[in-house]
Design a protein around this motif. Structure first.
Motif, PDB file in Angstrom:
ATOM      1  N   GLY A  15       0.771  -1.227   0.000  1.00  0.00           N
ATOM      2  CA  GLY A  15       0.000   0.000   0.000  1.00  0.00           C
ATOM      3  C   GLY A  15       0.806   1.284   0.000  1.00  0.00           C
ATOM      4  O   GLY A  15       0.229   2.363   0.005  1.00  0.00           O
ATOM      5  N   GLN A  18       0.305   3.173  -3.379  1.00  0.00           N
ATOM      6  CA  GLN A  18      -1.036   3.766  -3.434  1.00  0.00           C
ATOM      7  C   GLN A  18      -1.115   4.995  -2.542  1.00  0.00           C
ATOM      8  O   GLN A  18      -1.734   5.991  -2.898  1.00  0.00           O
ATOM      9  CB  GLN A  18      -2.095   2.757  -3.005  1.00  0.00           C
ATOM     10  CG  GLN A  18      -2.400   1.721  -4.024  1.00  0.00           C
ATOM     11  CD  GLN A  18      -3.472   0.765  -3.537  1.00  0.00           C
ATOM     12  OE1 GLN A  18      -3.829   0.743  -2.364  1.00  0.00           O
ATOM     13  NE2 GLN A  18      -3.987  -0.046  -4.457  1.00  0.00           N
ATOM     14  N   GLY A  22      -1.892   8.637  -3.943  1.00  0.00           N
ATOM     15  CA  GLY A  22      -3.052   9.332  -3.395  1.00  0.00           C
ATOM     16  C   GLY A  22      -2.684  10.658  -2.772  1.00  0.00           C
ATOM     17  O   GLY A  22      -3.397  11.658  -2.919  1.00  0.00           O
ATOM     18  N   GLY A 118      -9.463   8.740  -1.841  1.00  0.00           N
ATOM     19  CA  GLY A 118      -9.849   7.332  -1.921  1.00  0.00           C
ATOM     20  C   GLY A 118      -8.636   6.414  -1.934  1.00  0.00           C
ATOM     21  O   GLY A 118      -8.641   5.358  -1.280  1.00  0.00           O
ATOM     22  N   LEU A 119      -7.594   6.795  -2.669  1.00  0.00           N
ATOM     23  CA  LEU A 119      -6.379   5.971  -2.690  1.00  0.00           C
ATOM     24  C   LEU A 119      -5.692   5.960  -1.331  1.00  0.00           C
ATOM     25  O   LEU A 119      -5.158   4.936  -0.904  1.00  0.00           O
ATOM     26  CB  LEU A 119      -5.415   6.476  -3.763  1.00  0.00           C
ATOM     27  CG  LEU A 119      -5.706   6.029  -5.185  1.00  0.00           C
ATOM     28  CD1 LEU A 119      -4.728   6.667  -6.156  1.00  0.00           C
ATOM     29  CD2 LEU A 119      -5.646   4.521  -5.301  1.00  0.00           C
ATOM     30  N   ALA A 121      -7.184   6.280   1.581  1.00  0.00           N
ATOM     31  CA  ALA A 121      -7.997   5.412   2.444  1.00  0.00           C
ATOM     32  C   ALA A 121      -7.784   3.943   2.087  1.00  0.00           C
ATOM     33  O   ALA A 121      -7.704   3.082   2.972  1.00  0.00           O
ATOM     34  CB  ALA A 121      -9.475   5.787   2.313  1.00  0.00           C
ATOM     35  N   ARG A 122      -7.676   3.648   0.797  1.00  0.00           N
ATOM     36  CA  ARG A 122      -7.475   2.266   0.363  1.00  0.00           C
ATOM     37  C   ARG A 122      -6.108   1.751   0.795  1.00  0.00           C
ATOM     38  O   ARG A 122      -5.959   0.573   1.137  1.00  0.00           O
ATOM     39  CB  ARG A 122      -7.607   2.188  -1.154  1.00  0.00           C
ATOM     40  CG  ARG A 122      -7.467   0.807  -1.711  1.00  0.00           C
ATOM     41  CD  ARG A 122      -7.654   0.824  -3.205  1.00  0.00           C
ATOM     42  NE  ARG A 122      -7.465  -0.505  -3.759  1.00  0.00           N
ATOM     43  CZ  ARG A 122      -7.488  -0.769  -5.034  1.00  0.00           C
ATOM     44  NH1 ARG A 122      -7.700   0.201  -5.898  1.00  0.00           N
ATOM     45  NH2 ARG A 122      -7.312  -1.976  -5.459  1.00  0.00           N
ATOM     46  N   SER A 123      -5.102   2.624   0.798  1.00  0.00           N
ATOM     47  CA  SER A 123      -3.754   2.186   1.173  1.00  0.00           C
ATOM     48  C   SER A 123      -3.646   1.863   2.655  1.00  0.00           C
ATOM     49  O   SER A 123      -2.718   1.175   3.068  1.00  0.00           O
ATOM     50  CB  SER A 123      -2.731   3.259   0.804  1.00  0.00           C
ATOM     51  OG  SER A 123      -2.852   4.371   1.667  1.00  0.00           O
ATOM     52  N   ARG A 125      -5.776   0.097   4.317  1.00  0.00           N
ATOM     53  CA  ARG A 125      -6.300  -1.250   4.561  1.00  0.00           C
ATOM     54  C   ARG A 125      -5.197  -2.269   4.297  1.00  0.00           C
ATOM     55  O   ARG A 125      -4.326  -2.045   3.466  1.00  0.00           O
ATOM     56  CB  ARG A 125      -7.472  -1.552   3.626  1.00  0.00           C
ATOM     57  CG  ARG A 125      -8.681  -0.718   3.867  1.00  0.00           C
ATOM     58  CD  ARG A 125      -9.836  -1.173   3.046  1.00  0.00           C
ATOM     59  NE  ARG A 125      -9.401  -1.640   1.720  1.00  0.00           N
ATOM     60  CZ  ARG A 125     -10.202  -2.072   0.789  1.00  0.00           C
ATOM     61  NH1 ARG A 125     -11.496  -2.121   1.006  1.00  0.00           N
ATOM     62  NH2 ARG A 125      -9.761  -2.479  -0.378  1.00  0.00           N
ATOM     63  N   HIS A 127      -3.354  -5.246   2.562  1.00  0.00           N
ATOM     64  CA  HIS A 127      -3.395  -5.819   1.221  1.00  0.00           C
ATOM     65  C   HIS A 127      -3.100  -7.308   1.328  1.00  0.00           C
ATOM     66  O   HIS A 127      -1.961  -7.723   1.505  1.00  0.00           O
ATOM     67  CB  HIS A 127      -2.370  -5.133   0.317  1.00  0.00           C
ATOM     68  CG  HIS A 127      -2.756  -3.748  -0.058  1.00  0.00           C
ATOM     69  ND1 HIS A 127      -2.776  -2.712   0.839  1.00  0.00           N
ATOM     70  CD2 HIS A 127      -3.152  -3.221  -1.236  1.00  0.00           C
ATOM     71  CE1 HIS A 127      -3.147  -1.605   0.238  1.00  0.00           C
ATOM     72  NE2 HIS A 127      -3.398  -1.880  -1.023  1.00  0.00           N
TER      73      HIS A 127
END
Length: 138
Positions: A15, A18, A22, A118-119, A121-123, A125, A127
């Protein structure tokens, strides 16, 4: 170090790329968006027109009391109250405008801003690797 696991954001695996992408997208989108905003001040209208002197009275009295007695609680309260009134008056008298721009530019700004957030926030989490990648099969 080949056996050590790679940790990304929040000590989760992966992540980092990302997150950096982001962060870059968010920074560019925020810059472009804020570049279109104009902040101006208007006339003093906190307690009516031409009332700036009234907002200074509590602060000046508080400062006078503090010069007389530096430990005066009333002096500190009046000084902070007067300062708060002046800050509030400046905040109330600000006008914020968005410059005219094309729909395309506005969409680019907002997509960069929202996509970057969004990226990020996604990073954050974890993986989880796919089962196929762990097995080494296709």
């Amino acid at each position: 170090m080949s056996g050590a696991s790679r940790h990304g954001c929040r000590r989760t695996p992966g992540g980092v790329g990302q997150f950096l992408l982001g962060l870059l997208m968010t920074a560019i989108g925020t810059y472009l968006f804020l570049n279109q905003v104009q902040v101006t001040t208007s006339y003093w209208r906190f307690w009516g027109y031409n009332s700036f002197g009234l907002t200074l009275v509590p602060m000046l009295v508080g400062i006078g009391l503090l010069f007389f007695n530096g430990k005066s609680v009333a002096g500190w309260i009046l000084t902070m109250l007067g300062f708060g009134i002046i800050v509030a008056a400046f905040s109330v008298n600000m006008d914020v405008y968005f410059h005219q721009t094309s729909l395309y530019n506005t969409l680019i700004m907002l997509i960069l801003l929202a996509g970057g957030l969004g990226l990020i926030a996604r990073s954050l989490r974890p993986h989880v690797k796919k089962a196929l990648e762990e097995d080494g099969t296709e």
